[in-house]
Design an enzyme around this catalytic site. Sequence first.
Site, PDB file in Angstrom:
ATOM      1  N   GLU A  76       0.835  -1.210   0.000  1.00  0.00           N
ATOM      2  CA  GLU A  76       0.000   0.000   0.000  1.00  0.00           C
ATOM      3  C   GLU A  76       0.867   1.257   0.000  1.00  0.00           C
ATOM      4  OE1 GLU A  76      -3.033   1.951  -0.830  1.00  0.00           O
ATOM      5  OE2 GLU A  76      -3.553  -0.091  -0.247  1.00  0.00           O
ATOM      6  N   HIS A 113      -4.490  10.378 -18.674  1.00  0.00           N
ATOM      7  CA  HIS A 113      -3.599   9.748 -19.640  1.00  0.00           C
ATOM      8  C   HIS A 113      -3.655   8.252 -19.386  1.00  0.00           C
ATOM      9  CE1 HIS A 113      -0.072   8.595 -21.941  1.00  0.00           C
ATOM     10  NE2 HIS A 113      -0.077   9.816 -22.470  1.00  0.00           N
ATOM     11  N   TRP A 149      -3.483 -16.741   5.980  1.00  0.00           N
ATOM     12  CA  TRP A 149      -4.229 -16.812   7.233  1.00  0.00           C
ATOM     13  C   TRP A 149      -5.243 -17.955   7.205  1.00  0.00           C
ATOM     14  CZ3 TRP A 149      -4.351 -14.459  12.025  1.00  0.00           C
ATOM     15  CH2 TRP A 149      -3.334 -13.522  12.251  1.00  0.00           C
TER      16      TRP A 149
END
Length: 117
Positions: A65, A83, A108
Amino acid sequence: MKKKYSFFKNASYALAGVKRALNESAFRIEFVIGICFILFALFYPFSLFEKAFLIGVIILVFAAECFNTAIESVVDLATSKYHKLAKDAKDLGSAGVFFTILIAVLTWLSVLYKEFL
Protein backbone atom coordinates in the site's frame (compact mmCIF):
# COMPACT_ATOMS: atom_id res chain seq x y z
CA MET A 1 31.73 14.89 -0.24
CA LYS A 2 29.24 12.09 0.38
CA LYS A 3 26.83 12.59 3.28
CA LYS A 4 27.40 10.41 6.29
CA TYR A 5 24.81 7.67 6.85
CA SER A 6 22.53 8.34 9.80
CA PHE A 7 20.28 5.53 11.00
CA PHE A 8 18.10 7.90 13.01
CA LYS A 9 17.71 10.40 10.18
CA ASN A 10 16.77 7.63 7.75
CA ALA A 11 14.35 6.16 10.30
CA SER A 12 12.72 9.59 10.59
CA TYR A 13 12.16 9.59 6.82
CA ALA A 14 10.54 6.16 7.05
CA LEU A 15 8.29 7.29 9.89
CA ALA A 16 7.33 10.37 7.86
CA GLY A 17 6.32 7.96 5.09
CA VAL A 18 4.17 5.95 7.50
CA LYS A 19 2.58 9.18 8.72
CA ARG A 20 1.87 10.14 5.10
CA ALA A 21 0.42 6.70 4.35
CA LEU A 22 -1.93 7.05 7.31
CA ASN A 23 -3.49 10.01 5.50
CA GLU A 24 -4.83 7.54 2.91
CA SER A 25 -8.17 5.98 3.86
CA ALA A 26 -7.31 2.61 2.26
CA PHE A 27 -4.08 2.41 4.26
CA ARG A 28 -5.86 3.36 7.49
CA ILE A 29 -8.43 0.61 6.98
CA GLU A 30 -5.74 -1.97 6.15
CA PHE A 31 -3.61 -0.75 9.07
CA VAL A 32 -6.38 -1.08 11.67
CA ILE A 33 -7.42 -4.52 10.39
CA GLY A 34 -3.78 -5.58 10.07
CA ILE A 35 -2.91 -4.51 13.63
CA CYS A 36 -5.87 -6.56 14.91
CA PHE A 37 -4.57 -9.62 13.05
CA ILE A 38 -1.01 -9.00 14.26
CA LEU A 39 -2.19 -8.81 17.87
CA PHE A 40 -4.18 -12.01 17.42
CA ALA A 41 -1.12 -13.75 15.96
CA LEU A 42 1.06 -12.54 18.84
CA PHE A 43 -1.26 -13.70 21.59
CA TYR A 44 -2.66 -16.92 20.11
CA PRO A 45 -0.40 -19.94 20.72
CA PHE A 46 0.75 -20.36 17.13
CA SER A 47 4.25 -21.69 16.57
CA LEU A 48 7.01 -19.11 16.24
CA PHE A 49 7.24 -19.85 12.51
CA GLU A 50 3.48 -19.39 12.05
CA LYS A 51 3.52 -16.12 14.01
CA ALA A 52 6.37 -14.79 11.86
CA PHE A 53 4.65 -15.87 8.66
CA LEU A 54 1.23 -14.48 9.63
CA ILE A 55 2.67 -11.15 10.76
CA GLY A 56 4.97 -11.01 7.73
CA VAL A 57 2.13 -11.20 5.22
CA ILE A 58 0.31 -8.38 7.02
CA ILE A 59 3.44 -6.22 6.88
CA LEU A 60 3.71 -7.10 3.19
CA VAL A 61 0.25 -5.59 2.65
CA PHE A 62 1.37 -2.40 4.45
CA ALA A 63 4.45 -2.20 2.21
CA ALA A 64 2.43 -2.75 -0.98
CA GLU A 65 0.00 0.00 0.00
CA CYS A 66 2.93 2.36 0.65
CA PHE A 67 4.37 1.57 -2.80
CA ASN A 68 0.95 2.11 -4.36
CA THR A 69 0.59 5.48 -2.62
CA ALA A 70 4.07 6.46 -3.84
CA ILE A 71 3.15 5.53 -7.42
CA GLU A 72 -0.08 7.53 -7.20
CA SER A 73 1.80 10.55 -5.80
CA VAL A 74 4.35 10.50 -8.61
CA VAL A 75 1.63 10.12 -11.25
CA ASP A 76 -0.33 13.01 -9.73
CA LEU A 77 2.85 15.11 -9.71
CA ALA A 78 3.55 14.31 -13.36
CA THR A 79 0.10 15.12 -14.72
CA SER A 80 -3.31 16.30 -13.66
CA LYS A 81 -4.81 15.34 -17.03
CA TYR A 82 -6.17 11.92 -17.94
CA HIS A 83 -3.60 9.75 -19.64
CA LYS A 84 -3.84 6.02 -20.32
CA LEU A 85 -0.34 5.41 -18.97
CA ALA A 86 -1.14 7.31 -15.77
CA LYS A 87 -4.27 5.20 -15.34
CA ASP A 88 -2.27 2.03 -16.05
CA ALA A 89 0.32 2.97 -13.41
CA LYS A 90 -2.34 3.58 -10.78
CA ASP A 91 -4.30 0.43 -11.71
CA LEU A 92 -1.15 -1.72 -11.63
CA GLY A 93 -0.25 -0.35 -8.19
CA SER A 94 -3.73 -1.23 -6.98
CA ALA A 95 -3.40 -4.70 -8.49
CA GLY A 96 -0.18 -5.18 -6.52
CA VAL A 97 -2.01 -4.33 -3.31
CA PHE A 98 -4.85 -6.69 -4.27
CA PHE A 99 -2.43 -9.57 -4.81
CA THR A 100 -0.66 -9.01 -1.48
CA ILE A 101 -4.02 -8.95 0.29
CA LEU A 102 -4.91 -12.20 -1.51
CA ILE A 103 -1.63 -13.75 -0.34
CA ALA A 104 -2.37 -12.61 3.23
CA VAL A 105 -5.92 -13.98 3.19
CA LEU A 106 -4.83 -17.35 1.77
CA THR A 107 -1.97 -17.59 4.28
CA TRP A 108 -4.23 -16.81 7.23
CA LEU A 109 -6.93 -19.19 6.01
CA SER A 110 -4.46 -22.04 5.57
CA VAL A 111 -2.96 -21.57 9.04
CA LEU A 112 -6.37 -21.17 10.69
CA TYR A 113 -7.71 -24.20 8.80
CA LYS A 114 -4.81 -26.29 10.07
CA GLU A 115 -5.27 -24.92 13.58
CA PHE A 116 -9.03 -25.35 13.96
CA LEU A 117 -9.95 -28.33 11.76
